[in-house]
Design an enzyme around this catalytic site. Sequence first.
Site, PDB file in Angstrom:
ATOM      1  N   ASP A 121     -73.409  -8.815  10.922  1.00  9.89           N
ATOM      2  CA  ASP A 121     -74.736  -8.232  11.099  1.00  9.89           C
ATOM      3  C   ASP A 121     -74.876  -7.526  12.443  1.00  9.89           C
ATOM      4  OD1 ASP A 121     -74.589 -10.607  12.506  1.00  9.89           O
ATOM      5  OD2 ASP A 121     -76.168 -11.619  11.404  1.00  9.89           O
ATOM      6  N   ASN A 138     -83.155 -22.580  10.360  1.00 15.29           N
ATOM      7  CA  ASN A 138     -83.853 -22.598   9.061  1.00 15.29           C
ATOM      8  C   ASN A 138     -82.874 -22.425   7.900  1.00 15.29           C
ATOM      9  OD1 ASN A 138     -83.159 -19.962   9.401  1.00 15.29           O
ATOM     10  ND2 ASN A 138     -85.232 -19.130   9.350  1.00 15.29           N
ATOM     11  N   HIS A 186     -80.505 -20.152   7.741  1.00 11.70           N
ATOM     12  CA  HIS A 186     -80.076 -18.773   7.464  1.00 11.70           C
ATOM     13  C   HIS A 186     -78.606 -18.563   7.795  1.00 11.70           C
ATOM     14  CE1 HIS A 186     -81.311 -17.529  11.733  1.00 11.70           C
ATOM     15  NE2 HIS A 186     -80.138 -16.962  11.615  1.00 11.70           N
ATOM     16  N   GLU A 198     -82.606 -14.552   5.573  1.00 13.76           N
ATOM     17  CA  GLU A 198     -83.654 -15.515   5.893  1.00 13.76           C
ATOM     18  C   GLU A 198     -84.132 -16.243   4.631  1.00 13.76           C
ATOM     19  OE1 GLU A 198     -84.403 -16.285   8.811  1.00 13.76           O
ATOM     20  OE2 GLU A 198     -84.607 -14.573  10.165  1.00 13.76           O
TER      21      GLU A 198
HETATM   22  C1  GLP Z   1     -78.138 -15.357  14.436  1.00 14.93           C
HETATM   23  C2  GLP Z   1     -76.969 -14.734  13.698  1.00 14.93           C
HETATM   24  C3  GLP Z   1     -76.304 -15.732  12.766  1.00 14.93           C
HETATM   25  C4  GLP Z   1     -76.038 -17.043  13.493  1.00 14.93           C
HETATM   26  C5  GLP Z   1     -77.352 -17.620  13.951  1.00 14.93           C
HETATM   27  C6  GLP Z   1     -77.205 -18.957  14.647  1.00 14.93           C
HETATM   28  O1  GLP Z   1     -79.314 -15.307  13.729  1.00 14.93           O
HETATM   29  N1  GLP Z   1     -77.364 -13.592  12.940  1.00 14.93           N
HETATM   30  O2  GLP Z   1     -75.084 -15.167  12.278  1.00 14.93           O
HETATM   31  O3  GLP Z   1     -75.366 -17.937  12.644  1.00 14.93           O
HETATM   32  O4  GLP Z   1     -77.943 -16.695  14.859  1.00 14.93           O
HETATM   33  O5  GLP Z   1     -76.879 -18.758  15.975  1.00 14.93           O
HETATM   34  P1  GLP Z   1     -76.398 -19.882  16.973  1.00 14.93           P
HETATM   35  O6  GLP Z   1     -74.955 -20.104  16.665  1.00 14.93           O
HETATM   36  O7  GLP Z   1     -76.584 -19.268  18.325  1.00 14.93           O
HETATM   37  O8  GLP Z   1     -77.247 -21.076  16.749  1.00 14.93           O
END
Ligand code: GLP
Length: 247
Positions: free
Chosen positions: A67, A136, A138, A143
């Site tokens: 992304d 959440n 995702h 989402e």
């Molecule tokens: C973002 C990214 C996800 C990632 C998520 C969790 O939203 N788009 O790919 O898994 O954050 O991030 P973290 O690993 O910092 O908790």
Amino acid sequence: MRIIECPDYASMSRRAAAMIAAQVLLKPDCVLGLATGSTPVGAYRELVKWNREGLVSFKEARSVNLDEYLGLAPEHEQSYRRFMQENLFDHIDIVPENTHVLNGLAADPDAECAAYDAMTAALGGIDLQLLGMGHNGHIAFNEPGDDFGLGTHVVTLSERTIDANRRFFASRDEVPRRALSMGIRSIMLARRILIIVSGEDKAEALAKAVSGPVTNEVPASVLQLHPDVTLVADSAALSALKGGRAE
Ligand code: GLP
């Protein structure tokens, strides 16, 4: 789903890096699906170390990232392209042209998404997709409530995700509200999936994803339907699953 429990973040990172390195050793020209966020940083650090030590080479590997924020230039401090350069690509022997991240400045974001799916298919599809998970549930930027059938598409970030990612920006207002993201369909097309989760703050969402109903209210729950998923998590992240773990 195979679940590997690690005592802490460092050992989770090593296990994940070992799986990625093994994929590259088995198929040097493999297509790696890569993720951003704080969770994969430790695994990338291990891969950089092993690459420097000559244990694994990425010379023939290709990569596609999950992304990118819509509206951020690749050079922007918080863009996911920059994150990948700083945490991995600049420190390993991967060929820059073989790394692919969605263009957050694309004039036509829908066309950019369609071209990204076509490009991924032309590479032969993803051999191993690395995923993190949001609080959440995702995955990438899919989402709660998003359609499972979508390929790469433009997404509107939830308030919770904006809050979670706010820590990387000077103010909440600066967090982009939209992003380009591989959809659940794009992720499910990967031959193998490796999801890494760390910390007690993700325990509840992880328990729902692993042993709750498959529902788009918990996007990661779709992974229960994929034939080859490995979850590597630390004990804190697995704490809400104890006793009721579904393998
Ligand atoms: C973002 C990214 C996800 C990632 C998520 C969790 O939203 N788009 O790919 O898994 O954050 O991030 P973290 O690993 O910092 O908790």
